[in-house]
Scaffold this active site. Structure first.
Site, short mmCIF file in Angstrom:
data_model
loop_
_atom_site.label_atom_id
_atom_site.label_comp_id
_atom_site.label_asym_id
_atom_site.label_seq_id
_atom_site.Cartn_x
_atom_site.Cartn_y
_atom_site.Cartn_z
N ALA A 9 7.04 -2.93 5.00
CA ALA A 9 6.15 -3.29 5.87
C ALA A 9 5.59 -2.37 6.86
O ALA A 9 4.26 -2.17 7.29
CB ALA A 9 6.16 -4.75 6.63
N GLY A 86 5.13 -2.09 -6.28
CA GLY A 86 4.51 -0.89 -6.45
C GLY A 86 5.52 0.25 -6.31
O GLY A 86 4.74 1.50 -6.60
N ASN A 112 0.26 2.24 -10.23
CA ASN A 112 -0.79 2.84 -9.45
C ASN A 112 -1.71 1.51 -9.57
O ASN A 112 -2.22 1.14 -10.59
CB ASN A 112 -1.70 3.92 -10.19
CG ASN A 112 -2.67 4.42 -9.25
OD1 ASN A 112 -3.62 3.94 -8.91
ND2 ASN A 112 -2.53 5.69 -8.99
N HIS A 143 0.23 15.21 -4.33
CA HIS A 143 0.47 14.22 -3.32
C HIS A 143 1.05 14.75 -2.06
O HIS A 143 1.17 16.11 -2.04
CB HIS A 143 1.60 13.21 -3.83
CG HIS A 143 1.19 12.11 -4.86
ND1 HIS A 143 1.12 12.49 -6.13
CD2 HIS A 143 0.80 11.11 -4.59
CE1 HIS A 143 0.41 11.54 -6.76
NE2 HIS A 143 0.35 10.48 -5.91
N HIS A 144 0.93 14.06 -0.91
CA HIS A 144 1.37 14.44 0.40
C HIS A 144 2.58 15.08 0.49
O HIS A 144 3.56 14.81 -0.41
CB HIS A 144 1.36 13.29 1.37
CG HIS A 144 1.90 12.07 0.73
ND1 HIS A 144 3.16 11.89 1.42
CD2 HIS A 144 1.44 11.02 0.19
CE1 HIS A 144 3.61 10.59 0.79
NE2 HIS A 144 2.63 10.20 0.02
N LYS A 147 6.02 12.71 -0.14
CA LYS A 147 6.45 11.72 -1.40
C LYS A 147 7.87 12.08 -1.70
O LYS A 147 8.26 13.22 -1.68
CB LYS A 147 5.26 12.10 -2.23
CG LYS A 147 5.61 11.23 -3.51
CD LYS A 147 4.21 10.99 -4.46
CE LYS A 147 4.73 10.51 -5.77
NZ LYS A 147 5.09 9.27 -5.49
N GLY A 153 4.85 8.38 -10.41
CA GLY A 153 4.84 7.26 -11.54
C GLY A 153 3.38 7.53 -12.28
O GLY A 153 3.44 6.88 -13.62
P1 NAD Z 1 6.57 5.09 3.10
O1 NAD Z 1 7.97 5.95 3.29
O2 NAD Z 1 5.59 5.28 4.01
O3 NAD Z 1 7.06 3.60 3.17
C1 NAD Z 1 8.31 2.78 2.59
C2 NAD Z 1 8.63 1.88 3.85
O4 NAD Z 1 9.88 1.05 2.97
C3 NAD Z 1 9.57 2.57 4.77
O5 NAD Z 1 9.07 2.00 5.92
C4 NAD Z 1 10.91 2.39 4.59
O6 NAD Z 1 11.81 2.00 5.80
C5 NAD Z 1 10.81 0.88 3.83
N1 NAD Z 1 11.97 0.46 3.15
C6 NAD Z 1 12.80 1.70 2.27
N2 NAD Z 1 13.50 0.98 1.78
C7 NAD Z 1 13.77 -0.21 2.19
C8 NAD Z 1 14.57 -1.26 1.88
N3 NAD Z 1 15.55 -1.28 1.04
N4 NAD Z 1 14.33 -2.61 2.42
C9 NAD Z 1 13.23 -2.71 3.60
N5 NAD Z 1 12.47 -1.67 3.59
C10 NAD Z 1 12.61 -0.58 2.81
O7 NAD Z 1 6.33 5.11 1.46
P2 NAD Z 1 4.87 4.80 0.77
O8 NAD Z 1 4.07 5.85 0.86
O9 NAD Z 1 4.37 3.50 1.41
O10 NAD Z 1 5.19 4.26 -0.45
C11 NAD Z 1 6.35 3.60 -0.94
C12 NAD Z 1 6.52 3.48 -2.38
O11 NAD Z 1 5.25 2.98 -3.16
C13 NAD Z 1 6.79 4.67 -3.19
O12 NAD Z 1 7.90 4.50 -4.21
C14 NAD Z 1 5.53 5.29 -3.50
O13 NAD Z 1 5.63 6.35 -4.75
C15 NAD Z 1 4.96 3.94 -4.06
N6 NAD Z 1 3.34 3.96 -4.22
C16 NAD Z 1 3.06 3.14 -5.11
C17 NAD Z 1 1.65 3.08 -5.22
C18 NAD Z 1 0.95 2.12 -6.44
O14 NAD Z 1 -0.12 2.09 -6.37
N7 NAD Z 1 1.77 1.78 -6.98
C19 NAD Z 1 0.53 3.71 -4.20
C20 NAD Z 1 1.22 4.44 -3.25
C21 NAD Z 1 2.49 4.49 -3.16
#
Ligand code: NAD
Length: 256
Positions: A9, A86, A112, A143-144, A147, A153
């Site tokens: 979150a 996701g 995605n 990507h940023h 990542k 993915g």
């Molecule tokens: P981020 O690092 O900004 O956020 C991830 C959050 O999850 C962090 O706050 C972290 O502390 C928390 N976290 C990690 N492991 C945890 C656990 N075991 N329990 C609780 N919290 C935990 O990353 P982001 O950019 O938000 O991306 C997160 C994931 O989503 C990545 O795998 C990214 O590739 C993926 N993503 C998917 C889509 C999609 O459309 N499917 C889009 C963007 C990002």
């Protein structure tokens, strides 16, 4: 009203999903899960474990890490909560946990959640069936800099789509090239990952023939693009029977 629990979150996607949910009257955010050091000073509604929130009838929306995804799948199955997931870069154990959860609760996973990428996948399929088989396929994603997984993915998904459309296996995907590689084999799909700055997500599929080429490209400039798709998925799983679903199921349900 659908009770949402957000996992990851405090992350970039978790915050984007919460912002989108606040703007939709059909959702109420029941709980937020993230690592304790990521909680805001006012901890109301936050926990470091999903066990504090997930209950039958809730929808858990998870964008965290492969470990977070796996823990969510196990807990959602045990508690009877639906899951929208996701996280990318899962290992085999993560995929297995997702599959096991889908036997007991509705699970929708997508690499995605943007509608534009769903359309890009269809456009790619149409382009490949209109072109000769000797056109080369290369995928370039950006990507940023923060990542964690490469290639994305989504790039792997587009590569798998292209391989399937050409009748090739996953062995056809070639990630990056360096050294004396020799001429490009015809049965190869190149994937290249660019990292830097604050790019949210950019995927280009290049189809290259002799003397001409075509590019199909999607650019996400705001995480709201993924957040809205994830909420559409949350509405879908809230009503669905147990099973494994994809974003295509949401899109085709809309057309009914
Ligand atoms: P981020 O690092 O900004 O956020 C991830 C959050 O999850 C962090 O706050 C972290 O502390 C928390 N976290 C990690 N492991 C945890 C656990 N075991 N329990 C609780 N919290 C935990 O990353 P982001 O950019 O938000 O991306 C997160 C994931 O989503 C990545 O795998 C990214 O590739 C993926 N993503 C998917 C889509 C999609 O459309 N499917 C889009 C963007 C990002």
């Amino acid at each position: 009203v659908i009770a949402l629990v957000l996992v990851g979150a405090a992350g970039r996607m978790g915050r984007a999903v919460e912002e989108a949910a606040l703007a939709s009257p059909d959702f109420a955010v029941k709980g937020r899960v993230d690592r304790a050091d990521r909680h805001p000073a006012d901890r109301g509604g936050w926990s470091d474990t999903l066990a504090d929130f997930a209950a039958r009838g809730d929808v858990v929306v998870e964008f965290s890490s492969p470990e977070g995804c796996r823990a969510c799948a196990e807990l959602c199955a045990a508690r009877g909560a639906a899951l929208v997931s996701g996280t990318t870069g899962l290992d085999a154990a993560g995929e297995a946990a997702i599959a096991a959860a889908a036997a007991r609760v509705p699970v929708l996973r997508s690499a995605n959640f943007s509608l534009g990428v769903a359309a890009l996948r269809r456009a790619l399929d149409a382009a490949l069936s209109a072109l000769p088989r000797d056109w080369d396929i290369e995928i370039v994603e950006r990507h940023h800099r923060r990542k964690l997984d490469s290639p994305s993915g989504t790039a792997l998904l587009l590569g798998a789509d292209a391989a399937a459309s050409r009748g090739l296996g996953s062995g056809a995907l070639r990630q990056g090239r360096s050294g004396r590689t020799g001429p490009r084999p015809a049965a190869e799909i190149g994937i290249h990952a660019v990292r830097g700055g604050s790019w949210v997500g950019d995927h280009a599929v290049l189809l290259a023939g002799e003397g001409e080429w075509l590019e199909l490209r999607h650019v996400a400039s705001d995480r709201g693009a993924f957040a809205h798709g994830a909420l559409a998925a949350a509405r879908f799983v809230a009503e669905a029977r147990p099973g494994a679903y994809t974003l295509d199921d949401v899109l085709s349900a809309k057309g009914r």
